[in-house]
Design an enzyme around this catalytic site. Structure first.
Site, PDB file in Angstrom:
ATOM      1  N   ARG A  54       0.794  -1.218   0.000  1.00  0.00           N
ATOM      2  CA  ARG A  54       0.000   0.000   0.000  1.00  0.00           C
ATOM      3  C   ARG A  54       0.833   1.277   0.000  1.00  0.00           C
ATOM      4  NH1 ARG A  54      -2.711  -3.962   1.598  1.00  0.00           N
ATOM      5  NH2 ARG A  54      -0.726  -4.482   2.554  1.00  0.00           N
ATOM      6  N   THR A  55       1.802   1.355   0.890  1.00  0.00           N
ATOM      7  CA  THR A  55       2.501   2.631   1.036  1.00  0.00           C
ATOM      8  C   THR A  55       3.290   2.947  -0.237  1.00  0.00           C
ATOM      9  OG1 THR A  55       2.687   2.104   3.374  1.00  0.00           O
ATOM     10  CG2 THR A  55       4.003   3.944   2.574  1.00  0.00           C
ATOM     11  N   LYS A  83      26.543  -3.969  -2.311  1.00  0.00           N
ATOM     12  CA  LYS A  83      28.012  -3.930  -2.467  1.00  0.00           C
ATOM     13  C   LYS A  83      28.684  -3.330  -1.243  1.00  0.00           C
ATOM     14  CE  LYS A  83      27.201  -2.594  -7.237  1.00  0.00           C
ATOM     15  NZ  LYS A  83      27.264  -1.364  -8.042  1.00  0.00           N
ATOM     16  N   ARG A 104      11.203   3.880   3.308  1.00  0.00           N
ATOM     17  CA  ARG A 104      10.815   2.885   4.332  1.00  0.00           C
ATOM     18  C   ARG A 104      12.063   2.083   4.669  1.00  0.00           C
ATOM     19  NH1 ARG A 104       5.712  -1.087   4.502  1.00  0.00           N
ATOM     20  NH2 ARG A 104       4.815   0.885   5.143  1.00  0.00           N
ATOM     21  N   HIS A 132       4.959   5.821  11.512  1.00  0.00           N
ATOM     22  CA  HIS A 132       4.474   5.691  10.130  1.00  0.00           C
ATOM     23  C   HIS A 132       3.530   6.876   9.901  1.00  0.00           C
ATOM     24  CE1 HIS A 132       3.300   4.073   6.382  1.00  0.00           C
ATOM     25  NE2 HIS A 132       2.934   2.851   6.721  1.00  0.00           N
TER      26      HIS A 132
HETATM   27  N1   CP Z   1      -0.296   0.006   5.792  1.00  0.00           N
HETATM   28  C1   CP Z   1       0.916  -0.265   5.281  1.00  0.00           C
HETATM   29  O1   CP Z   1       1.931   0.347   5.625  1.00  0.00           O
HETATM   30  O2   CP Z   1       0.905  -1.256   4.324  1.00  0.00           O
HETATM   31  P1   CP Z   1       2.147  -1.726   3.493  1.00  0.00           P
HETATM   32  O3   CP Z   1       3.122  -2.376   4.450  1.00  0.00           O
HETATM   33  O4   CP Z   1       1.620  -2.686   2.470  1.00  0.00           O
HETATM   34  O5   CP Z   1       2.781  -0.513   2.869  1.00  0.00           O
END
Ligand code: CP
Length: 307
Positions: A54-55, A83, A104, A132
């Site tokens: 999703r993110t 590397k 991320r 998040h």
């Molecule tokens: N909600 C969320 O962060 O989903 P993903 O891990 O799929 O990005």
């Protein structure tokens, strides 16, 4: 000028109530068709050192829908980290290729470190079990769409409250809107004590419970469910002891009342039965879809495409 222009988005703790309103109202404007082309001529880097559906995809969709370009990787194994390049050197390099970067990373604090070496805005798309923030923006937008307000809501936050970064960010945000909260978790996965101390200091009303039914007297507006974060457990046995311990069903909704809305940042494993999906209470896929306008809004604000 917007207070967001050129700003790093690292933690909900850096946000004021006004900041949250800015994102929520701008996301609403984007969803209503305003701010088209707000990322024209902007290039966004999407650096995912940890899995995501999703993110990553909603950020990338947001860029394309707003007329910008996006590049990056979904698998750090395809980058020069393989590397032996340091994270900081990767960021120092990519900062010269883009107008903003979305990161991320499994290590808490990675986005903060990136913001210290990057010369473009850094957006934290999840750092370990820490924060998040963009998930919380879309959660707030979804709540606002559903209830027409953010203030004075009753919210149950359930699941892995120890390792779940989305619930850490959300708890802080809801505390700014005078929410009444109940934290529902297995004993070993309780909300970290520093977050609870913070709530106490601020005089926020909260309690803890073992099951959602224990909170049936509250007439919850929202039950926000999360999965057990298997990937964060150091000891597989510790995970095994708590896995598959709870499941939201139609019976849970009956116990909590028909007013309750069920949210989940997704992915779900088995903590919400599929029979719940077709009820009017389930808003978790709308929530996931709201990731696009919310991230369009945020990227527009930090790159200056939306003032
Ligand atoms: N909600 C969320 O962060 O989903 P993903 O891990 O799929 O990005």
């Amino acid at each position: 000028m917007s207070s967001f222009k050129a700003r790093d988005i690292i933690s909900l703790r850096d946000m004021t109530t006004q900041d949250l309103w800015t994102v929520v109202t701008t996301a609403g404007e984007v969803k209503a068709g305003m701010h088209r082309g707000c990322l024209l001529d902007k290039t966004i880097a999407s650096l995912f050192f940890e899995p995501s559906t999703r993110t990553r995809l909603s950020f990338e969709s947001a860029v394309v829908k707003s007329g910008g370009s996006v590049f990056g990787f979904a698998d750090p194994g395809s980058s020069s980290q393989k590397k032996g390049e340091s994270f900081a050197d990767s960021i120092r390099t990519v900062t010269g290729y883009c107008d903003a970067m979305v990161i991320r990373h499994p290590v808490e604090g990675a986005a903060r470190l990136a913001s210290e070496v990057a010369s473009v805005p850094v957006i934290n798309a999840g750092d370990g079990a820490n924060q998040h923030p963009t998930q919380t923006f879309l959660d707030l937008f979804t709540i606002y769409e559903e209830f027409g307000r953010l203030e004075n809501l009753k919210i149950g936050i359930m699941g892995d409250l120890k390792y779940g970064r989305t619930v850490h960010s959300l708890t802080h945000a809801m505390s700014l809107f005078d929410a009444e909260m109940v934290f529902i978790s297995p004993p070993s996965l309780k909300m970290p004590s520093n977050i609870l101390s913070d709530l106490r200091e601020k005089g926020v009303s909260f309690r803890t419970a073992d099951t959602p039914e224990d909170a049936s007297d509250m007439n919850l507006d929202v039950l926000y469910v999360t999965r057990i974060q298997k990937e964060r457990f150091g000891d597989p046995l510790e995970y095994k002891n708590v896995a598959h311990g709870y499941r939201i069903t139609r019976d849970t909704i009956s116990a909590l009342g028909e007013q309750v809305r069920i949210m989940h940042p997704l992915p779900r494993v088995d903590e919400i039965a599929e029979e719940v999906d077709s009820t009017p209470n389930a808003i978790y896929f709308t929530q996931a879809h709201n990731g696009v306008p919310t991230r369009q809004a945020l990227l527009g604000l930090v790159t200056g495409g939306i003032n």
